[in-house]
Write an enzyme that holds these catalytic residues in place. Structure first.
Site, PDB file in Angstrom:
ATOM      1  N   ASN A 166       2.224  -4.936  -3.232  1.00  0.00           N
ATOM      2  CA  ASN A 166       0.800  -5.262  -3.069  1.00  0.00           C
ATOM      3  C   ASN A 166       0.025  -3.973  -2.819  1.00  0.00           C
ATOM      4  O   ASN A 166       0.503  -3.080  -2.117  1.00  0.00           O
ATOM      5  CB  ASN A 166       0.698  -6.188  -1.834  1.00  0.00           C
ATOM      6  N   GLU A 203      -6.186 -10.577  -1.894  1.00  0.00           N
ATOM      7  CA  GLU A 203      -7.043 -10.389  -0.719  1.00  0.00           C
ATOM      8  C   GLU A 203      -8.519 -10.275  -1.135  1.00  0.00           C
ATOM      9  O   GLU A 203      -9.262  -9.442  -0.620  1.00  0.00           O
ATOM     10  CB  GLU A 203      -6.620  -9.128   0.052  1.00  0.00           C
ATOM     11  N   GLU A 255       0.818  -1.222   0.000  1.00  0.00           N
ATOM     12  CA  GLU A 255       0.000   0.000   0.000  1.00  0.00           C
ATOM     13  C   GLU A 255       0.849   1.268   0.000  1.00  0.00           C
ATOM     14  O   GLU A 255       0.689   2.146   0.847  1.00  0.00           O
ATOM     15  CB  GLU A 255      -0.982  -0.029   1.178  1.00  0.00           C
ATOM     16  N   HIS A 296     -10.282  -5.893  -2.709  1.00  0.00           N
ATOM     17  CA  HIS A 296     -11.365  -5.708  -1.731  1.00  0.00           C
ATOM     18  C   HIS A 296     -12.481  -4.958  -2.463  1.00  0.00           C
ATOM     19  O   HIS A 296     -12.438  -3.737  -2.581  1.00  0.00           O
ATOM     20  CB  HIS A 296     -10.874  -4.917  -0.516  1.00  0.00           C
ATOM     21  N   ASP A 344     -12.245 -10.111  -1.516  1.00  0.00           N
ATOM     22  CA  ASP A 344     -13.561 -10.247  -0.895  1.00  0.00           C
ATOM     23  C   ASP A 344     -14.490  -9.237  -1.557  1.00  0.00           C
ATOM     24  O   ASP A 344     -14.041  -8.299  -2.205  1.00  0.00           O
ATOM     25  CB  ASP A 344     -13.542 -10.124   0.640  1.00  0.00           C
TER      26      ASP A 344
END
Ligand code: G3I
Length: 557
Positions: A212, A277, A171, A248, A279
């Site tokens: 990432n 990641e 990030e 996300h 979702d």
């Protein structure tokens, strides 16, 4: 199956780690069959992923891993890759200077070893979940702390064939593509990124090293900045092997545009790509339509990875709604995963399963962009959209219709009626084409539509975002115009506030908030507007860090 996966990983240069795993395959397969539930025993997600030479992974939390058999059994049966949700982060592994604690990290690695899964280490250099003692260090001391941390944490598992990759830097960017001014950046400058990768390579020459980030799944300012950085680092010989796209997603914000094309442009730089990641949260409560949309998003991500050779796999950020970070961060949202809180599969499970099980798609060509989007027959609540058909090497299967950045409908023809609109309101529409492989075209040009006044109507509201930052924004002016032929003595503007946002200030209007609906009424001094006259008001709001949504759906009555 595992040989396929081994071959694929060898392509990324870690023969040593993978060859050591080969003997585990029969044991793992047997274990999988023994612990899977009968309905899924024949075809868990991991079998289909392995057949494709990909991984399907999940983040795991240490508390349920220790305490819940259902959690352990599904994690073992369905997934062939694991990421520690928190246990390998700096605050867990080195809470104070030089004092390392690996209980949680070792628990994850032991579980993966037992179940023939690989582990992706998450994460080494991040602005969050890094203890205060690191954040306040001088440049020289911070550099020393980073060197020691990477050498110790990566070094601990360097000889372990199960830990095959690391998120080295997490990030690093803001939404607009500028560097996040974290304590790392502020103290060491952007060179901290290259330095971290070099240190990680020195600590484990065989692990794949990833950068990432979130909101980089589609093509946008942030993903382009990441792309430029990776390109530049690799041209300088910095060992960036892999790019992680967190994914996300949230159904209310629409599916990102050009995901497969984005993956491919990174792949063309020579890096491995992966979703790290995944979702897909919804605004609660669940219903069948939201479940179906969610399933489509999961399917789209799996399909995008299937279609890009350099995509090594997809990791879900947990698998059960019982243990998900989402409700803690977005209180009115949740149900973001493929099993519900009682460990029953959801439509999203079937979507992931079927996308992994389906025939591998060789199609990498998206449809052409739809053109000539026009609107006609606009009423106070609807408008008819039509456009010129896209073409595709295999065939167009449908079109997505977007209002702003949200998908508001689909069509298998070249027209669509957008209904449920508010009177006297301006909307922007775009369309994109989809093919059978799930590839989407770029978005068409936008058409702007202003609905007619309602029966009692006669005013419009148009908003300008004056400024925004990662945790807030100022909307100023919201211009209220009397579009009727007679004067009015009061006005009411309503609009939608995205979930998790809070209005922290407003001026020239009386503002009330109910759920996600904001109502702004005139003050005593600005309610009277002659025909065609305008006035304005403004507001300031805060939003969760990293959330880029803005209010929408302004209407006036
Ligand atoms: O361990 C403490 C516990 O002792 C304490 O009682 C409890 C009280 O709140 O907090 C516990 O720590 C929580 C930790 O998760 C472990 O459960 C923290 O409060 C909580 O903030 C932390 O949240 C994690 C979050 O990262 C922190 O940034 C989430 O579980 C985790 O899913 C989330 O994961 C991140 C990725 O690492 C990076 N990308 C985004 C993703 C989602 O935010």
């Amino acid at each position: 199956m595992l040989v396929t996966i081994a071959r694929r990983i060898e392509n990324f240069g870690i023969e040593q780690k993978v060859s050591a795993m080969r003997w585990l395959a029969p044991v793992a397969l047997l274990a999988t069959l023994l612990i899977a539930t009968p309905a899924q025993a024949a075809e868990p997600l991991r079998s289909h992923a392995e057949d494709r030479g990909k991984f399907i992974g999940t983040a795991l939390a240490t508390t349920p891993l220790a305490g819940e058999a259902a959690y352990r059994n599904i994690a073992a049966a369905q997934f062939n890759q694991i990421t520690a949700e928190n246990a390998m982060k700096w605050e867990d592994t080195e809470p104070s200077d030089g004092n390392y604690t690996f209980a949680g990290a070792d628990q994850i690695v032991a579980f993966a070893t037992q179940n023939n899964q690989t582990v992706h280490g998450h994460t080494l250099v991040w602005h969050s979940q890094t203890p205060g003692w690191v954040q306040g260090l001088s440049a020289a001391a911070m550099r020393t702390a980073m060197q020691d941390h990477i050498a110790t944490v990566v070094g601990r598992y360097a000889a372990n064939p199960v830990v095959t990759s690391w998120d080295v830097v997490n990030e690093a960017f803001n939404e607009d593509g500028t560097f996040r001014t974290s304590f790392w950046y502020n103290t060491l400058g952007q060179g901290y990124i290259a330095e971290a990768f070099r240190l990680a390579r020195a600590a484990d020459p065989n692990a794949r090293l990833c950068i990432n980030d979130y909101n980089v799944e589609g093509i946008n300012a942030k993903s382009t900045a990441l792309y430029n950085l990776v390109s530049s680092l690799r041209s300088q010989g910095v060992p960036v092997d892999c790019v992680g796209f967190q994914a996300h997603l949230a159904t209310q914000y629409g599916f990102p545009g050009q995901v497969q094309q984005n993956l491919q442009r990174f792949a063309d730089l020579g890096v491995e790509v992966r979703f790290t990641e995944l979702d897909v949260r919804i605004v609660m409560p669940r219903d069948a339509a939201k479940d179906a949309t969610q399933a489509t998003y999961f399917r789209n991500i799996i399909n995008a990875c299937n279609a890009v050779t350099a995509c090594s796999g997809v990791t879900l950020w947990g698998f059960t709604d019982k243990h998900s970070w989402v409700p803690d961060t977005f209180p009115s949202e949740g149900a973001a995963l493929i099993y519900d809180a009682n460990y029953a599969t959801k439509p999203a499970y079937t979507a992931v399963h079927d996308a992994l099980a389906g025939p591998p798609s060789n199609d990498t060509t998206p449809p052409t962009t739809p053109t000539a989007l026009t609107a006609s027959g606009t009423t106070s609540t609807s408008t008819n959209l039509s456009w010129t058909a896209s073409t595709d090497n295999v065939g167009v299967v449908g079109y997505d219709i977007l209002r702003g950045s949200s998908v508001v409908g689909t069509s298998t023809t070249t027209s669509f009626t957008a209904s449920g609109l508010s009177p006297s309101t301006t909307y922007q529409f775009q369309v994109r084409a989809r093919d059978a492989a799930g590839l989407t075209s770029p978005l068409s040009g936008a058409v702007s539509v202003t609905t007619g006044p309602g029966s009692g109507g006669g005013c419009t509201a148009a908003a300008t975002t004056q400024t925004q930052w990662s945790t807030g924004y100022v909307i100023q002016p919201v211009t209220v115009t009397n579009t009727g032929s007679a004067g009015i003595s009061g006005w009411t503007v309503t609009f939608t506030l995205p979930a998790g946002h809070t209005i922290t200030g407003h001026w020239n209007a009386a503002v009330t908030v109910s759920g996600s609906t904001v109502t702004a009424k005139n003050m005593p001094y600005n309610g009277t507007l002659a025909a065609n006259a305008s006035t304005s008001f403004g507001l300031q709001a805060s939003r969760p860090n990293g959330n880029t949504a803005l209010p929408s759906g302004y209407s006036c009555a």
